[in-house]
Design a protein around this motif. Structure first.
Motif, PDB file in Angstrom:
ATOM      1  N   SER A  58       0.852  -1.182   0.000  1.00 47.46           N
ATOM      2  CA  SER A  58       0.000   0.000   0.000  1.00 47.46           C
ATOM      3  C   SER A  58       0.883   1.224   0.000  1.00 47.46           C
ATOM      4  O   SER A  58       2.090   1.138   0.213  1.00 47.46           O
ATOM      5  CB  SER A  58      -0.937   0.008   1.223  1.00 47.46           C
ATOM      6  N   GLY A  59       0.265   2.368  -0.248  1.00 46.15           N
ATOM      7  CA  GLY A  59       1.020   3.615  -0.334  1.00 46.15           C
ATOM      8  C   GLY A  59       0.975   4.167  -1.745  1.00 46.15           C
ATOM      9  O   GLY A  59       0.695   3.448  -2.715  1.00 46.15           O
ATOM     10  N   LEU A  60       1.270   5.452  -1.861  1.00 44.00           N
ATOM     11  CA  LEU A  60       1.212   6.098  -3.167  1.00 44.00           C
ATOM     12  C   LEU A  60       2.260   5.536  -4.125  1.00 44.00           C
ATOM     13  O   LEU A  60       2.004   5.377  -5.313  1.00 44.00           O
ATOM     14  CB  LEU A  60       1.400   7.606  -2.992  1.00 44.00           C
ATOM     15  N   GLY A  61       3.486   5.267  -3.615  1.00 43.48           N
ATOM     16  CA  GLY A  61       4.510   4.694  -4.466  1.00 43.48           C
ATOM     17  C   GLY A  61       4.116   3.327  -4.978  1.00 43.48           C
ATOM     18  O   GLY A  61       4.365   2.990  -6.146  1.00 43.48           O
ATOM     19  N   TYR A  62       3.504   2.513  -4.118  1.00 48.36           N
ATOM     20  CA  TYR A  62       3.016   1.190  -4.540  1.00 48.36           C
ATOM     21  C   TYR A  62       1.930   1.341  -5.601  1.00 48.36           C
ATOM     22  O   TYR A  62       1.915   0.598  -6.591  1.00 48.36           O
ATOM     23  CB  TYR A  62       2.480   0.434  -3.326  1.00 48.36           C
ATOM     24  N   MET A  63       1.035   2.290  -5.410  1.00 53.96           N
ATOM     25  CA  MET A  63      -0.021   2.534  -6.387  1.00 53.96           C
ATOM     26  C   MET A  63       0.561   2.908  -7.750  1.00 53.96           C
ATOM     27  O   MET A  63       0.123   2.417  -8.793  1.00 53.96           O
ATOM     28  CB  MET A  63      -0.945   3.650  -5.883  1.00 53.96           C
ATOM     29  N   MET A  64       1.585   3.763  -7.751  1.00 54.51           N
ATOM     30  CA  MET A  64       2.216   4.173  -8.998  1.00 54.51           C
ATOM     31  C   MET A  64       2.974   3.024  -9.647  1.00 54.51           C
ATOM     32  O   MET A  64       2.986   2.884 -10.879  1.00 54.51           O
ATOM     33  CB  MET A  64       3.151   5.347  -8.726  1.00 54.51           C
ATOM     34  N   PHE A  65       3.605   2.168  -8.834  1.00 59.00           N
ATOM     35  CA  PHE A  65       4.333   1.019  -9.369  1.00 59.00           C
ATOM     36  C   PHE A  65       3.378   0.039 -10.033  1.00 59.00           C
ATOM     37  O   PHE A  65       3.664  -0.499 -11.120  1.00 59.00           O
ATOM     38  CB  PHE A  65       5.106   0.336  -8.238  1.00 59.00           C
ATOM     39  N   GLN A  66       2.243  -0.203  -9.401  1.00 59.12           N
ATOM     40  CA  GLN A  66       1.250  -1.088  -9.999  1.00 59.12           C
ATOM     41  C   GLN A  66       0.684  -0.486 -11.281  1.00 59.12           C
ATOM     42  O   GLN A  66       0.442  -1.195 -12.270  1.00 59.12           O
ATOM     43  CB  GLN A  66       0.119  -1.351  -9.006  1.00 59.12           C
ATOM     44  N   ALA A  67       0.484   0.829 -11.279  1.00 58.45           N
ATOM     45  CA  ALA A  67      -0.034   1.489 -12.484  1.00 58.45           C
ATOM     46  C   ALA A  67       0.955   1.396 -13.639  1.00 58.45           C
ATOM     47  O   ALA A  67       0.560   1.292 -14.803  1.00 58.45           O
ATOM     48  CB  ALA A  67      -0.349   2.948 -12.169  1.00 58.45           C
ATOM     49  N   GLN A  68       2.242   1.435 -13.323  1.00 58.68           N
ATOM     50  CA  GLN A  68       3.264   1.288 -14.367  1.00 58.68           C
ATOM     51  C   GLN A  68       3.164  -0.076 -15.035  1.00 58.68           C
ATOM     52  O   GLN A  68       3.296  -0.197 -16.264  1.00 58.68           O
ATOM     53  CB  GLN A  68       4.651   1.476 -13.759  1.00 58.68           C
ATOM     54  N   ASN A  69       2.916  -1.122 -14.243  1.00 56.54           N
ATOM     55  CA  ASN A  69       2.813  -2.474 -14.803  1.00 56.54           C
ATOM     56  C   ASN A  69       1.634  -2.605 -15.758  1.00 56.54           C
ATOM     57  O   ASN A  69       1.690  -3.413 -16.700  1.00 56.54           O
ATOM     58  CB  ASN A  69       2.678  -3.499 -13.670  1.00 56.54           C
ATOM     59  N   TYR A  70       0.585  -1.834 -15.539  1.00 51.72           N
ATOM     60  CA  TYR A  70      -0.605  -1.906 -16.376  1.00 51.72           C
ATOM     61  C   TYR A  70      -0.693  -0.747 -17.374  1.00 51.72           C
ATOM     62  O   TYR A  70      -1.717  -0.595 -18.059  1.00 51.72           O
ATOM     63  CB  TYR A  70      -1.868  -1.934 -15.514  1.00 51.72           C
ATOM     64  N   GLY A  71       0.349   0.072 -17.443  1.00 52.34           N
ATOM     65  CA  GLY A  71       0.366   1.166 -18.407  1.00 52.34           C
ATOM     66  C   GLY A  71      -0.652   2.256 -18.127  1.00 52.34           C
ATOM     67  O   GLY A  71      -1.123   2.908 -19.061  1.00 52.34           O
ATOM     68  N   ARG A  72      -0.971   2.490 -16.851  1.00 52.48           N
ATOM     69  CA  ARG A  72      -1.965   3.500 -16.481  1.00 52.48           C
ATOM     70  C   ARG A  72      -1.251   4.795 -16.098  1.00 52.48           C
ATOM     71  O   ARG A  72      -0.970   5.065 -14.932  1.00 52.48           O
ATOM     72  CB  ARG A  72      -2.815   2.995 -15.315  1.00 52.48           C
ATOM     73  N   SER A  73      -0.947   5.594 -17.099  1.00 52.88           N
ATOM     74  CA  SER A  73      -0.250   6.858 -16.835  1.00 52.88           C
ATOM     75  C   SER A  73      -1.118   7.840 -16.064  1.00 52.88           C
ATOM     76  O   SER A  73      -0.599   8.717 -15.366  1.00 52.88           O
ATOM     77  CB  SER A  73       0.211   7.488 -18.152  1.00 52.88           C
TER      78      SER A  73
END
Length: 278
Positions: free
Chosen positions: A226-241
């Protein structure tokens, strides 16, 4: 006496007018002036998106990012991530701030303390803090402890450096005056050391607040759930800019708000100073 007066009158001004004093200060403080730059960037981003100058897949429009943020907040995931990040940054900041101030006082008020502390801190400053992550993982594991420890290191270094520099810059005449007046050690620290060190302390405090958020971006991508960095890392894996931009904007807002709070406290605490910014 009359001749002297007659000679000086024309020299004051050939035309009999007094030259107006030139204002060299920046002028009055503008309300909400620090928001002008971010709002200008936001307007340029919106204009470029509306004109089709930006690739929506790489840099989504502001309204798309806002819609994503609202959706994440509604589902509850964004609230959890924000609270987790604030908690991590808060613990690391408090520990780093306390360590930085205590070490600066010990090094600034004692030659023995300076010999033992200052060189060690300078070596620590020269070593990239994020480069210590693999070693901290081996020492502390991959849980929350190592993340808080790294944030504390990121915070304590600027707090120590600026507070120690302010202590070293205190005029020695004040120290001599305190000795002549027979001030106790406690009164010397309270009436001379603390007021003299406060300007440097607040500079270090501002840098430390910003550093806590910067370190969090990297740390929350390492074995976090959890956390904002984790959210951004997961978004990177799915291409969610759009989600990545949501996280970056929240970090930016937190950094601006925390810095503004520190600056307001600084102006209130140091209201006795007359400076260019005031």
């Amino acid at each position: 006496m009359t001749a002297t007066a007659t000679t000086l009158v024309p020299a004051a001004g050939e035309s009999g007018r007094v030259r107006p004093r030139r204002r060299l200060s920046p002028g009055r403080r503008l309300p909400a002036a620090r928001l002008a730059g971010p709002l200008l960037l936001l307007a340029a981003w919106a204009a470029a998106s509306a004109a089709g100058r930006l690739d929506p897949g790489a840099i989504p429009a502001p309204w798309t990012v806002l819609d994503t943020a609202v959706r994440l907040w509604t589902t509850g995931t964004l609230r959890t991530d924000i609270l987790t990040s604030v908690e991590r940054a808060g613990y690391g900041f408090v520990i780093g701030l306390t360590a930085g101030v205590l070490l600066a006082l010990a090094a600034g008020l004692s030659r023995a303390g300076e010999a033992l502390i200052d060189g060690t801190v300078q070596i620590n400053r020269a070593v990239p803090t994020l480069g210590l992550i693999p070693l901290f993982i081996l020492w502390l594991g991959i849980g929350e402890t190592f993340k808080i420890a790294v944030i504390a290191i990121v915070v304590y270094i600027p707090v120590y450096l600026n507070t120690h520099a302010a202590l070293s810059a205190i005029d020695s005449r004040y120290v001599e005056l305190a000795e002549v007046l027979g001030l106790s050690r406690l009164r010397f620290v309270r009436e001379i050391v603390i007021p003299g060190a406060l300007p440097g302390f607040f500079v270090g405090l501002r840098l430390g607040v910003t550093g806590s958020w910067l370190g969090l971006v990297v740390l929350e991508q390492i074995n976090a759930t959890s956390g904002l960095g984790y959210m951004m890392f997961q978004a990177q894996n799915y291409g969610r800019s759009d989600i990545i931009l949501v996280g970056l904007l929240i970090y930016g807002v937190f950094g601006l708000v925390s810095d503004t709070v520190v600056r307001r406290i600084e102006r209130r605490v140091l209201s006795w100073r007359r400076t260019l910014s005031s």
